[in-house]
Write a protein that holds these residues in place. Structure first.
Motif, PDB file in Angstrom:
ATOM      1  N   ILE A  40      48.323  90.232  94.173  1.00  0.00           N
ATOM      2  CA  ILE A  40      48.758  91.626  94.085  1.00  0.00           C
ATOM      3  C   ILE A  40      49.637  91.859  92.864  1.00  0.00           C
ATOM      4  O   ILE A  40      49.425  92.799  92.091  1.00  0.00           O
ATOM      5  CB  ILE A  40      49.516  92.030  95.370  1.00  0.00           C
ATOM      6  N   PHE A  41      50.619  90.985  92.654  1.00  0.00           N
ATOM      7  CA  PHE A  41      51.565  91.199  91.565  1.00  0.00           C
ATOM      8  C   PHE A  41      51.262  90.335  90.338  1.00  0.00           C
ATOM      9  O   PHE A  41      51.377  90.797  89.207  1.00  0.00           O
ATOM     10  CB  PHE A  41      52.997  90.947  92.047  1.00  0.00           C
ATOM     11  N   GLY A  42      50.884  89.078  90.575  1.00  0.00           N
ATOM     12  CA  GLY A  42      50.622  88.198  89.450  1.00  0.00           C
ATOM     13  C   GLY A  42      49.411  88.603  88.642  1.00  0.00           C
ATOM     14  O   GLY A  42      49.474  88.715  87.408  1.00  0.00           O
ATOM     15  N   GLU A  43      48.281  88.855  89.327  1.00  0.00           N
ATOM     16  CA  GLU A  43      47.055  89.172  88.596  1.00  0.00           C
ATOM     17  C   GLU A  43      46.982  90.641  88.181  1.00  0.00           C
ATOM     18  O   GLU A  43      46.528  90.963  87.093  1.00  0.00           O
ATOM     19  CB  GLU A  43      45.845  88.800  89.456  1.00  0.00           C
ATOM     20  N   ILE A  44      47.414  91.541  89.069  1.00  0.00           N
ATOM     21  CA  ILE A  44      47.281  92.970  88.760  1.00  0.00           C
ATOM     22  C   ILE A  44      48.374  93.437  87.812  1.00  0.00           C
ATOM     23  O   ILE A  44      48.115  94.151  86.831  1.00  0.00           O
ATOM     24  CB  ILE A  44      47.308  93.802  90.058  1.00  0.00           C
ATOM     25  N   HIS A  45      49.620  93.024  88.065  1.00  0.00           N
ATOM     26  CA  HIS A  45      50.744  93.497  87.249  1.00  0.00           C
ATOM     27  C   HIS A  45      51.244  92.460  86.260  1.00  0.00           C
ATOM     28  O   HIS A  45      52.180  92.734  85.493  1.00  0.00           O
ATOM     29  CB  HIS A  45      51.886  93.958  88.158  1.00  0.00           C
ATOM     30  N   GLY A  46      50.662  91.251  86.277  1.00  0.00           N
ATOM     31  CA  GLY A  46      50.986  90.257  85.277  1.00  0.00           C
ATOM     32  C   GLY A  46      52.360  89.635  85.392  1.00  0.00           C
ATOM     33  O   GLY A  46      52.921  89.169  84.398  1.00  0.00           O
TER      34      GLY A  46
ATOM     35  N   THR B 140      47.185 101.183  96.379  1.00  0.00           N
ATOM     36  CA  THR B 140      48.008 101.547  95.222  1.00  0.00           C
ATOM     37  C   THR B 140      48.241 100.334  94.326  1.00  0.00           C
ATOM     38  O   THR B 140      49.034 100.390  93.392  1.00  0.00           O
ATOM     39  CB  THR B 140      49.375 102.127  95.651  1.00  0.00           C
ATOM     40  N   SER B 141      47.542  99.235  94.612  1.00  0.00           N
ATOM     41  CA  SER B 141      47.675  98.021  93.803  1.00  0.00           C
ATOM     42  C   SER B 141      46.691  98.066  92.628  1.00  0.00           C
ATOM     43  O   SER B 141      45.659  97.389  92.617  1.00  0.00           O
ATOM     44  CB  SER B 141      47.445  96.770  94.670  1.00  0.00           C
TER      45      SER B 141
ATOM     46  N   ILE C  94      54.382  99.399  89.723  1.00  0.00           N
ATOM     47  CA  ILE C  94      54.579  98.249  90.605  1.00  0.00           C
ATOM     48  C   ILE C  94      55.482  98.582  91.782  1.00  0.00           C
ATOM     49  O   ILE C  94      55.456  97.920  92.830  1.00  0.00           O
ATOM     50  CB  ILE C  94      55.162  97.067  89.793  1.00  0.00           C
ATOM     51  N   TRP C  95      56.256  99.650  91.632  1.00  0.00           N
ATOM     52  CA  TRP C  95      57.174 100.032  92.706  1.00  0.00           C
ATOM     53  C   TRP C  95      56.446 100.570  93.932  1.00  0.00           C
ATOM     54  O   TRP C  95      57.001 100.561  95.028  1.00  0.00           O
ATOM     55  CB  TRP C  95      58.188 101.056  92.196  1.00  0.00           C
ATOM     56  N   SER C  96      55.206 101.011  93.781  1.00  0.00           N
ATOM     57  CA  SER C  96      54.483 101.508  94.948  1.00  0.00           C
ATOM     58  C   SER C  96      54.162 100.387  95.942  1.00  0.00           C
ATOM     59  O   SER C  96      54.519 100.483  97.121  1.00  0.00           O
ATOM     60  CB  SER C  96      53.196 102.230  94.512  1.00  0.00           C
ATOM     61  N   PRO C  97      53.503  99.296  95.522  1.00  0.00           N
ATOM     62  CA  PRO C  97      53.308  98.206  96.483  1.00  0.00           C
ATOM     63  C   PRO C  97      54.615  97.570  96.941  1.00  0.00           C
ATOM     64  O   PRO C  97      54.712  97.084  98.073  1.00  0.00           O
ATOM     65  CB  PRO C  97      52.434  97.203  95.715  1.00  0.00           C
TER      66      PRO C  97
END
Length: 418
Positions: free
Chosen positions: A240-246, A308-309, A315-318
């Motif tokens: 969720i965070f590593g791949e989508i938001h780096g 919302t991912s 990033i604040w949404s997830p």
């Protein structure tokens, strides 16, 4: 028919017998509860800290990340299986022998996991560590029941619940920074767990009093005979965070702190439940934690996080969704465990064992299957499926609130039927 609690009181020297754990001082009972919470926290850390070290561990052993994720999955499955034994044994020998012996064996196999030369050894040792780590969620409910009256448990049980859930949340935070560090090996996920567990075990050995009343009464009888001579988790956040938001591993771990905010937020319900409870809470009253939005919060948060991912959405949404998720899981946890404790009282450790088995066998399976879901279906549909399943379970607390008395009436071990 007299309740088991009434039968227990009849064996004591009146309601004010100092042998009754309920009559110990508040500081003493608070400290004992804090130690139990500490056990729950540290073994919770152990369940998830290695999930952030999948890549370096898999690389060292020459296996895929899915195969390495079995280390987490088998740990959780081992926990579920071990729960079947920890509860009943604690109701025979007492709480402390189970805490001390199982923590010792758990630490031995955590150490063995850190020294494992290959993937096969690591998987075996992680399963055995999970098996002997099953003490807290099975015996802790019994210990808290020993120490606190039904009304007092409204405030006491969330202390343990917060610790038990904060451990798995903070585990990836610690593991993420260990995994990305060039100064230490990924095996320090195990060494860190071992050090923390050793400190907690030492405190339990030195400071934790026995709390199980039948054992205390057996000790009293032995003393009188002597005196008188008259003959008892993969880290889904990486996708969720590593791949989508780096985000890097350490920051990815920090993202899980949103769940912690939700966990502590759920605790705000405790005074509200306490205020409306009267002098003694019927078991069904515990379900208000779930009924006051807790059950609904889980599917809503999963759908929210799933859809919302995207990299183009903040990033604040997830992260906000994770706060709602933390709130929901703690509400459901408090409801289900306190409902069982109040319904079975002295038999609560055995009753909780079956719940714990199902919970952790499912969690262990998902630790492995979850990677395949995220890889093949993506974040959005994986969380949608999980949200759909949890949505189907939303009516459960309401059904038990309406029909719980009839359901408990079918069990000869349920003691809170009125």
């Amino acid at each position: 028919m007299a309740t088991l609690a009434a039968q227990r009181r009849a064996q004591l020297d009146g309601e004010n017998d100092p042998l009754n754990p309920h009559n110990r001082s508040y500081p003493s009972r608070i400290f004992a509860t804090a130690l139990i919470a500490g056990i729950g926290f540290v073994v919770g850390v152990a369940s998830s800290i290695d999930s952030s070290a999948l890549r370096p561990a898999a690389a060292e052993f020459g296996v895929s990340e899915v195969t390495e994720s079995l280390a987490t999955g088998l740990y959780l499955i081992g926990f579920g299986v071990g729960a079947l034994f920890a509860g009943p044994v604690s109701e025979t020998l007492g709480r402390n022998p189970v805490y001390i012996v199982t923590l010792t064996l758990y630490m031995i196999f955590i150490m063995a996991s850190g020294l494992a030369p290959d993937i096969g050894a690591q998987l075996v040792f992680r399963f055995l560590a999970g098996f002997f780590r099953s003490t807290p969620l099975t015996c802790a409910g019994g210990s808290i029941s020993d120490l606190w009256s039904p009304m007092e448990r409204v405030s006491a049980f969330p202390v343990f619940a917060n610790a038990a859930f904060t451990g798995p949340v903070l585990g990836p935070v610690m593991g993420g920074f260990i995994a990305q560090s060039s100064a230490v090996s990924w095996r320090w996920t195990e060494w860190t767990t071992l050090i923390m567990s050793g400190l907690i075990r030492g405190a339990v050995v030195v400071f934790q009093p026995e709390t199980y009343p039948p054992v205390l009464l057996a000790w009293k009888a032995w003393h009188l005979r002597a005196v008188t001579g008259d003959d008892r988790y993969p880290y889904g956040y990486d996708y969720i965070f590593g791949e989508i938001h780096g985000t890097r591993l350490g920051i990815t771990g920090l993202c899980s702190l949103g769940i912690t905010v939700g966990l502590f937020g759920a605790t705000a319900l405790v005074p509200l439940i306490y205020k409306g409870g009267g002098t003694r809470l019927p078991p069904e009253f515990r379900l208000w934690f779930s009924m006051l939005g807790g059950a609904l919060a889980i599917p809503i948060s999963l759908f929210w996080m799933g859809w919302t991912s995207y990299s183009w959405i903040s990033i604040w949404s997830p992260l906000d969704a994770s706060v709602l998720f933390g709130y929901g899981i703690l509400c459901v946890f408090i409801s289900s465990y306190q409902y069982i404790i109040d319904s079975y009282e002295s038999y609560s450790a055995s009753a909780l064992a079956s719940v714990t088995l199902i919970r952790y066998v499912a969690a262990g399976a998902m630790a492995v299957v979850g990677i395949l879901f995220y890889e093949n279906m993506g974040v959005h549909w994986t969380l949608t499926i999980l949200g759909g399943i949890s949505a189907l379970l939303v009516p459960v607390p309401y059904l038990f609130y309406m029909y719980g008395k009839q359901i408990k009436g079918k069990s000869k071990y349920a003691v809170a039927k009125d």
